[in-house]
Design a protein around this motif. Sequence first.
Motif, mmCIF file in Angstrom:
data_model
loop_
_atom_site.group_PDB
_atom_site.id
_atom_site.type_symbol
_atom_site.label_atom_id
_atom_site.label_comp_id
_atom_site.label_asym_id
_atom_site.label_seq_id
_atom_site.Cartn_x
_atom_site.Cartn_y
_atom_site.Cartn_z
ATOM 1 N N CYS A 157 66.843 79.053 -18.043
ATOM 2 C CA CYS A 157 66.774 79.108 -16.580
ATOM 3 C C CYS A 157 66.361 77.772 -15.989
ATOM 4 O O CYS A 157 66.821 77.404 -14.902
ATOM 5 N N ALA A 158 65.499 77.050 -16.678
ATOM 6 C CA ALA A 158 65.076 75.745 -16.171
ATOM 7 C C ALA A 158 66.271 74.810 -16.022
ATOM 8 O O ALA A 158 66.352 74.029 -15.066
ATOM 9 N N ALA A 159 67.217 74.897 -16.946
ATOM 10 C CA ALA A 159 68.418 74.063 -16.877
ATOM 11 C C ALA A 159 69.431 74.604 -15.871
ATOM 12 O O ALA A 159 70.329 73.872 -15.455
ATOM 13 N N GLY A 160 69.294 75.871 -15.506
ATOM 14 C CA GLY A 160 70.254 76.487 -14.606
ATOM 15 C C GLY A 160 69.740 76.708 -13.195
ATOM 16 O O GLY A 160 70.317 77.499 -12.442
ATOM 17 N N LEU A 161 68.686 76.002 -12.813
ATOM 18 C CA LEU A 161 68.049 76.245 -11.515
ATOM 19 C C LEU A 161 69.002 76.093 -10.338
ATOM 20 O O LEU A 161 69.007 76.924 -9.416
ATOM 21 N N ASP A 162 69.819 75.050 -10.336
ATOM 22 C CA ASP A 162 70.714 74.823 -9.206
ATOM 23 C C ASP A 162 71.721 75.962 -9.070
ATOM 24 O O ASP A 162 72.007 76.432 -7.966
ATOM 25 N N GLU A 163 72.261 76.413 -10.196
ATOM 26 C CA GLU A 163 73.227 77.506 -10.147
ATOM 27 C C GLU A 163 72.548 78.809 -9.750
ATOM 28 O O GLU A 163 73.124 79.612 -9.011
ATOM 29 N N LEU A 164 71.334 79.031 -10.212
ATOM 30 C CA LEU A 164 70.601 80.231 -9.808
ATOM 31 C C LEU A 164 70.401 80.242 -8.292
ATOM 32 O O LEU A 164 70.608 81.269 -7.633
ATOM 33 N N ALA A 165 70.025 79.103 -7.728
ATOM 34 C CA ALA A 165 69.848 79.015 -6.279
ATOM 35 C C ALA A 165 71.165 79.262 -5.552
ATOM 36 O O ALA A 165 71.198 79.925 -4.507
ATOM 37 N N ALA A 166 72.265 78.740 -6.112
ATOM 38 C CA ALA A 166 73.571 78.956 -5.497
ATOM 39 C C ALA A 166 73.962 80.435 -5.546
ATOM 40 O O ALA A 166 74.529 80.980 -4.587
ATOM 41 N N MET A 167 73.644 81.105 -6.645
ATOM 42 C CA MET A 167 73.943 82.531 -6.764
ATOM 43 C C MET A 167 73.124 83.344 -5.767
ATOM 44 O O MET A 167 73.616 84.290 -5.167
ATOM 45 N N GLY A 169 72.075 82.273 -2.899
ATOM 46 C CA GLY A 169 72.681 82.045 -1.599
ATOM 47 C C GLY A 169 73.942 82.854 -1.400
ATOM 48 O O GLY A 169 74.166 83.437 -0.327
ATOM 49 N N HIS A 170 74.777 82.926 -2.438
ATOM 50 C CA HIS A 170 76.016 83.693 -2.316
ATOM 51 C C HIS A 170 75.734 85.184 -2.231
ATOM 52 O O HIS A 170 76.403 85.910 -1.486
ATOM 53 N N ALA A 171 74.745 85.637 -2.981
ATOM 54 C CA ALA A 171 74.412 87.072 -2.964
ATOM 55 C C ALA A 171 73.953 87.504 -1.580
ATOM 56 O O ALA A 171 74.270 88.613 -1.130
ATOM 57 N N ALA A 172 73.194 86.680 -0.912
ATOM 58 C CA ALA A 172 72.745 86.936 0.463
ATOM 59 C C ALA A 172 72.153 88.338 0.630
ATOM 60 O O ALA A 172 72.414 89.017 1.625
ATOM 61 N N GLY A 173 71.383 88.761 -0.363
ATOM 62 C CA GLY A 173 70.730 90.053 -0.276
ATOM 63 C C GLY A 173 71.602 91.244 -0.625
ATOM 64 O O GLY A 173 71.125 92.381 -0.623
ATOM 65 N N ARG A 174 72.863 91.008 -0.956
ATOM 66 C CA ARG A 174 73.771 92.119 -1.263
ATOM 67 C C ARG A 174 73.624 92.615 -2.696
ATOM 68 O O ARG A 174 73.995 93.740 -3.024
ATOM 69 N N ILE A 175 73.099 91.770 -3.559
ATOM 70 C CA ILE A 175 72.850 92.107 -4.962
ATOM 71 C C ILE A 175 71.687 91.239 -5.401
ATOM 72 O O ILE A 175 71.529 90.118 -4.915
ATOM 73 N N GLN A 176 70.838 91.754 -6.277
ATOM 74 C CA GLN A 176 69.669 91.006 -6.721
ATOM 75 C C GLN A 176 70.038 90.024 -7.832
ATOM 76 O O GLN A 176 70.857 90.344 -8.707
ATOM 77 N N ILE A 177 69.409 88.854 -7.787
ATOM 78 C CA ILE A 177 69.564 87.862 -8.843
ATOM 79 C C ILE A 177 68.272 87.828 -9.647
ATOM 80 O O ILE A 177 67.211 87.482 -9.125
ATOM 81 N N MET A 178 68.352 88.215 -10.911
ATOM 82 C CA MET A 178 67.186 88.234 -11.798
ATOM 83 C C MET A 178 67.343 87.122 -12.830
ATOM 84 O O MET A 178 68.307 87.121 -13.599
ATOM 85 N N ALA A 179 66.410 86.186 -12.824
ATOM 86 C CA ALA A 179 66.455 85.061 -13.749
ATOM 87 C C ALA A 179 65.960 85.491 -15.123
ATOM 88 O O ALA A 179 64.910 86.119 -15.250
ATOM 89 N N GLY A 180 66.715 85.128 -16.158
ATOM 90 C CA GLY A 180 66.295 85.433 -17.516
ATOM 91 C C GLY A 180 66.941 84.476 -18.498
ATOM 92 O O GLY A 180 68.144 84.207 -18.409
ATOM 93 N N GLY A 181 66.139 83.935 -19.405
ATOM 94 C CA GLY A 181 66.650 83.033 -20.419
ATOM 95 C C GLY A 181 65.711 81.861 -20.632
ATOM 96 O O GLY A 181 65.672 80.945 -19.818
ATOM 97 N N GLY A 182 64.901 81.936 -21.682
ATOM 98 C CA GLY A 182 64.033 80.825 -22.043
ATOM 99 C C GLY A 182 62.951 80.502 -21.037
ATOM 100 O O GLY A 182 62.481 79.366 -20.959
ATOM 101 N N ILE A 183 62.509 81.491 -20.267
ATOM 102 C CA ILE A 183 61.524 81.235 -19.220
ATOM 103 C C ILE A 183 60.142 81.021 -19.833
ATOM 104 O O ILE A 183 59.710 81.756 -20.722
ATOM 105 N N THR A 184 59.436 80.016 -19.320
ATOM 106 C CA THR A 184 58.044 79.768 -19.682
ATOM 107 C C THR A 184 57.175 79.939 -18.433
ATOM 108 O O THR A 184 57.684 79.990 -17.309
#
Length: 246
Positions: A157-167, A169-184
């Motif tokens: 997730c640390a490497a994917g932060l920009d894409e997570l933020a973009a997702m 923004g696109h979701a706009a509350g219509r679907i939840q974005i849950m971050a998962g993968g190598g989180i510290t």
Amino acid sequence: MTALEFAVQDAAGALGARRVGADRVELCAALGGTGGLTPSIGTIEAVVATGIPVHVLIRCRAGGFVYAEADELAVMNADARAAISAGAAGLVIGALTPGHQVDADGLCRVLDGVAVEDIELTFHRGIDQIRDREAALDTLIAAGVTRVLTSGGAATCAAGLDELAAMVGHAAGRIQIMAGGGITVGDIAALHRAGVDAIHLSARRVIADDGGPGGGSTGHEQLDEQLAAAVAAQLAATDLSGHPRA
């Protein structure tokens, strides 16, 4: 507030997650060796009995998420129906087409006969194999999926932060974005700023336990409750700090 979910493999893990204040658990089997498979019905019943909301992974085998064989989808449908009958509050599912897009038809077959209006649905990290994740989100929104579990397509997730933020923004509350993968613990503030709806991690440790020549490994995995508590405390502090989200 940002939700917290732990991936667990047994009732002890679920109880630990509940003690540290997690909102729910994803229940799976063989997490370290395969990325997670569907647990047994006995395990589901035992974890449901702990009282924490349980979302059961429906995945019949290791490897990729293209299920070309009808019997694989039939097995996952049977597992999905059995998990809900055993008291699961949600299902964690995923299926891709050979072109690595959301397999909407495959998802429908997995969920056939499941009262989806009464549960939550999470599309798992199969989404990280999809190039156009915004289009995938639109497909999943139309299918009534509650959330997606993703690292933003990156190794962590640390490497994917920009894409997570973009997702987000696109979701706009219509679907939840849950971050998962190598989180510290150190990643949590940045994930909060990215605006994710939830954080998911296994926080697991290996307990030495030699199974001998037929046991398949030299240990088994358990939730590391000390690490889980540190994650929960950091997330609570970050939420309370009022840091603006990106």
